[in-house]
Design a protein around this motif. Structure first.
Motif, short mmCIF file in Angstrom:
data_model
loop_
_atom_site.label_atom_id
_atom_site.label_comp_id
_atom_site.label_asym_id
_atom_site.label_seq_id
_atom_site.Cartn_x
_atom_site.Cartn_y
_atom_site.Cartn_z
N GLU A 1 0.40 45.94 10.38
CA GLU A 1 -0.61 45.90 11.79
C GLU A 1 0.01 44.61 12.29
O GLU A 1 0.51 44.09 12.26
CB GLU A 1 -1.98 45.26 10.56
CG GLU A 1 -3.64 44.53 11.24
CD GLU A 1 -4.02 44.09 10.00
OE1 GLU A 1 -5.31 43.39 10.25
OE2 GLU A 1 -3.96 45.02 8.92
N GLY B 1 -10.85 47.24 11.30
CA GLY B 1 -9.96 47.62 10.34
C GLY B 1 -10.44 48.43 9.16
O GLY B 1 -10.01 49.52 7.94
N GLN C 1 -2.38 41.61 15.42
CA GLN C 1 -3.23 41.58 16.10
C GLN C 1 -2.97 40.60 17.09
O GLN C 1 -2.31 39.33 16.72
CB GLN C 1 -4.57 40.53 14.77
CG GLN C 1 -5.13 41.55 13.75
CD GLN C 1 -6.38 41.35 13.35
OE1 GLN C 1 -7.52 40.23 13.79
NE2 GLN C 1 -6.37 41.41 12.52
N LEU D 1 -6.34 44.54 18.07
CA LEU D 1 -5.66 45.19 17.14
C LEU D 1 -5.19 46.57 16.95
O LEU D 1 -5.55 47.93 17.76
CB LEU D 1 -6.75 45.72 16.42
CG LEU D 1 -7.05 46.35 14.82
CD1 LEU D 1 -6.09 45.37 14.22
CD2 LEU D 1 -8.30 46.98 13.99
N ARG E 1 -12.91 43.86 15.11
CA ARG E 1 -12.05 43.96 14.61
C ARG E 1 -11.87 43.79 12.96
O ARG E 1 -11.48 45.06 12.69
CB ARG E 1 -10.92 42.48 15.23
CG ARG E 1 -10.18 42.85 16.53
CD ARG E 1 -9.10 42.10 16.87
NE ARG E 1 -9.06 40.88 16.04
CZ ARG E 1 -9.59 39.64 17.85
NH1 ARG E 1 -9.65 39.90 18.55
NH2 ARG E 1 -9.57 38.81 16.93
N LYS E 2 -12.55 43.21 12.46
CA LYS E 2 -12.58 43.06 10.71
C LYS E 2 -13.28 44.74 10.76
O LYS E 2 -12.48 45.17 9.83
CB LYS E 2 -12.96 41.86 10.51
CG LYS E 2 -13.52 41.68 9.16
CD LYS E 2 -14.00 40.81 8.36
CE LYS E 2 -14.89 40.37 7.23
NZ LYS E 2 -15.23 39.42 6.65
N GLU F 1 -13.64 39.46 17.31
CA GLU F 1 -12.81 39.52 15.95
C GLU F 1 -14.08 40.25 14.68
O GLU F 1 -13.42 40.76 14.24
CB GLU F 1 -12.83 38.00 15.59
CG GLU F 1 -12.00 37.92 14.38
CD GLU F 1 -12.22 36.40 14.40
OE1 GLU F 1 -11.87 35.68 13.10
OE2 GLU F 1 -12.98 35.26 15.33
#
Length: 669
Positions: free
Chosen positions: A192, A180, A194, A199, A176-177, A173
């Motif tokens: 988008e 992005g 998830q 992702l 992923r942030k 996670e």
């Protein structure tokens, strides 16, 4: 999230890419350049540019972008490579290295340096454009875009806003942030999706797949990324939880399907293949050293236990003794495996010299061919980094003093192009690194004349080997004039001192008119030593085996007194200096009569001499402990180790032993 945590990874991988780029550039045939090499050089520049842009290193981004444009045109046959262009590319590589050095320290590169190299690259682009225009005017051709348009951004073809589907799997996670955020810097996210471990972004961008992969590979592995084109209709950003069902068209990255997207070396090494988790990982050297030290302590403990159980009844304690045997074998295997982690191929050293030889031979007006042998031979990382400077000095000396100019070689009936060979090979527990040239060889008369001029004591019967060793004297030089390459008498003495500090020695061989050879003999590692334990009085010392030639018991007729403090021993026609260890270390209760002791013949610094000990105990591997860190410097001692009974044994510095012995003998009583 602070992306500065990824800086070090970028710098390490960019260093590898620049080293690869330099080697490929040096290996290019300008008349018929290899297309695969050109593609690899382009991809290296492209990957560095992508990473630099991600981290906001503007100077690095701008410079690599200009270089990338030229390389892109070269690989597509739109410009002709020449020596001037190659010099500029190599200079750009040097500037990129300096720019990264500045960014590493948190500073900005010098603006003048950046602007100068960018101006050089722009000028090359203009000259190449002019040449292309002349060629186009001379030869009728189909209507094509102007050269100025071809020089536009590589991503200009996608400037209409191509939508790419970027799917990233098996990602945490937090990553992923971060991913992005970074992908949003490359374009506009129009959709988008998830899940718990993936992702998917629909990115409207002018970047190509290479740029996206280069950015992502500093956070994840390349095999986790899938990029494809996507129809214009995509879900609203943040609204979709599943990918929209529609056919996908694979995206062809870069120029052709034959050129797969370039991944950084660490990402490529870590990419799973055929079900395997990874090929390699990056580990801090300090962590490896800590493991090596702990394994060393384990080996010492195992040795203590083995010595203790050796006194037990083998019948009553059969299972215990059998278990100790297994422990000993496992401890030895573990020790060898851990030590191999620190081993690096000599190619790490040899790969630095094609550029040095190219630049220096051009400056000296000489033609030199470099030959490397044994690049895969491995040496401890701690030694391999310290050996670079000594080898560099030896190579520079061979080019300046050894290999003659083309005309002089032609007059001597030689090939105008000189040959310099760098080789490495294992010999027992040592590695032998040789720097060999086919030049004029060392001049005995010139060396002797210079030595006499400097007031050095020279015997009339001095051997060639002893003459060659004179060049290692501090301040010694036979150069007729001082240049920026040599002539100051600084270097060879430092080479010898550095090699001795690493536990090695230097050997020289030379034939007039045929060339010279300088061999550096080093232990494979400084952490473990193959040694011979000897007893003097009640003390145990360790002699490094790579210095030992033979051992024998002297006969009375072979011992000759020179003065009250010095003796020599006659061995097969040669008189060897005799160093009595009990006198050297002032050990009581030792054997004083040479005929009742053992003479161990050793060789160091090109000369042989004999060490007198009471008895030989045995041969075994010992874990080396730094004596200066734990105590202080002791003359004639290089380090210490812990024996199986828990006692400390000192490791003899054979190279220093002869020098210190002479100094003691020359001191007034």
């Amino acid at each position: 999230m602070d992306i500065s945590q990824f800086y070090q990874t970028f710098f390490e991988e960019a260093d590898e890419l620049l080293a690869e780029m330099e080697l490929l550039l040096l290996g290019l045939d300008l008349q018929a350049p290899d297309s695969e090499h050109l593609n690899a050089i382009f991809r290296a520049a492209h990957s560095i540019k992508g990473g630099a842009a991600t981290f906001g290193f503007l100077a690095l981004t701008d410079t690599t972008h200009l270089l990338e444009n030229l390389l892109d045109r070269a690989r597509h046959g739109q410009l002709t490579l020449n020596t001037k262009m190659m010099d500029a590319f190599l200079e750009t590589k040097d500037v990129l290295q300096k720019q990264m050095g500045a960014y590493r320290t948190g500073a900005e590169p010098e603006p003048e340096m950046v602007e100068r190299i960018c101006a050089v690259l722009r000028q090359l682009a203009l000259e190449a454009s002019a040449d292309s225009a002349v060629t186009a005017a001379a030869v009728p051709a189909p209507v094509a875009l102007p050269v100025t348009e071809q020089l536009a951004e590589p991503d200009a073809a996608d400037a209409q806003g191509l939508t790419l589907k970027v799917h990233i799997s098996k990602v945490m996670e937090s990553d992923r942030k971060l991913l992005g955020e970074e992908l949003r810097n490359l374009g506009r996210v129009v959709g988008e999706s998830q899940t718990d471990d993936s992702l998917t972004l629909w990115l409207e961008t002018t970047c190509d797949a290479d740029d996206i992969i280069a950015v992502c590979c500093f956070i994840i592995d390349s095999d986790q990324i899938e990029i494809s084109t996507e129809p214009a209709v995509v879900p609203e950003a943040g609204a979709a939880t599943q990918s929209p069902p529609q056919p996908e068209k694979p995206l062809v990255a870069a120029a052709s399907a034959a050129e797969p997207p370039r991944t950084t070396p660490a990402a490529a090494a870590a990419a799973p293949g055929n079900g395997k988790e990874s090929g390699s990982i990056r580990v801090d050297v300090e962590k490896v050293d800590q493991i090596i030290n702990l394994v060393g302590e384990l080996v010492i403990t195992q040795s203590m236990l083995t010595q203790t159980v050796a006194m037990l009844d083998p019948v009553l304690h059969e299972r215990l003794l059998s278990g100790m045997g297994h422990l000993e074998r496992n401890a030895r295997d573990l020790q060898e495996s851990v030590m191999s982690i620190r081993m690096m191929p000599m190619d790490y050293v040899f790969s630095r010299f094609p550029r040095l030889i190219r630049d220096l031979s051009g400056k000296l007006g000489k033609q030199v061919q470099l030959v490397t042998v044994g690049k895969e031979t491995e040496l401890d990382k701690g030694l391999i980094e310290r050996i670079i400077d000594p080898i560099t000095h030896l190579v520079r000396n061979s080019l300046d003093h050894g290999i003659e100019g083309p005309q002089q070689r032609a007059l001597a009936g030689k090939d105008p192009t000189g040959r310099l060979t760098l080789s490495a090979q294992h010999q027992g527990g040592s590695i032998v690194i040789e720097v060999k040239d086919d030049g004029g060889g060392l001049n005995r008369e010139k060396i002797l004349a210079k030595a006499i001029e400097r007031g050095m004591a020279i015997s009339e019967t001095i051997s060639d080997d002893e003459v060659w060793q004179l060049i290692f004297a501090p301040g010694f030089s036979t150069a007729d004039e001082v240049t920026d390459v040599s002539g100051r008498g600084v270097g060879m003495d430092v080479v010898k001192r550095n090699i001795h500090e690493m536990g090695g020695h230097v050997e020289i061989a030379s034939t007039p008119g045929k060339g010279s050879s300088i061999k550096i003999v080093l232990p494979l590692t400084l952490a473990i030593l193959n040694g011979m334990s000897v007893k003097v009085g009640k003390e145990i010392y360790i002699l490094p085996l790579n210095y030992v030639i033979e051992s024998l018991q002297p006969q009375a007729k072979a011992i000759h007194m020179i003065n009250a403090d010095e003796q020599v021993m006659h061995v097969r026609g040669e008189y060897l200096a005799l160093v009595e260890l009990h006198k050297f270390f002032e050990i009581p209760d030792a054997v004083c009569q040479p005929t009742e002791a053992i003479a161990v013949i050793v060789q160091a610094e090109g000369t042989r001499f004999a060490l007198l000990v009471d008895q030989l105990v045995g041969q075994h591997q010992v874990v080396v402990k730094n004596l200066e860190t734990n105590y202080r410097k002791v003359p004639g001692i290089s380090a210490a180790t812990i024996l199986g009974d828990g006692n400390v044994a000192l490791i003899i510095d054979v190279a220093a032993m002869k020098r210190v012995s002479r100094e003691k003998a020359s001191m007034p009583a």
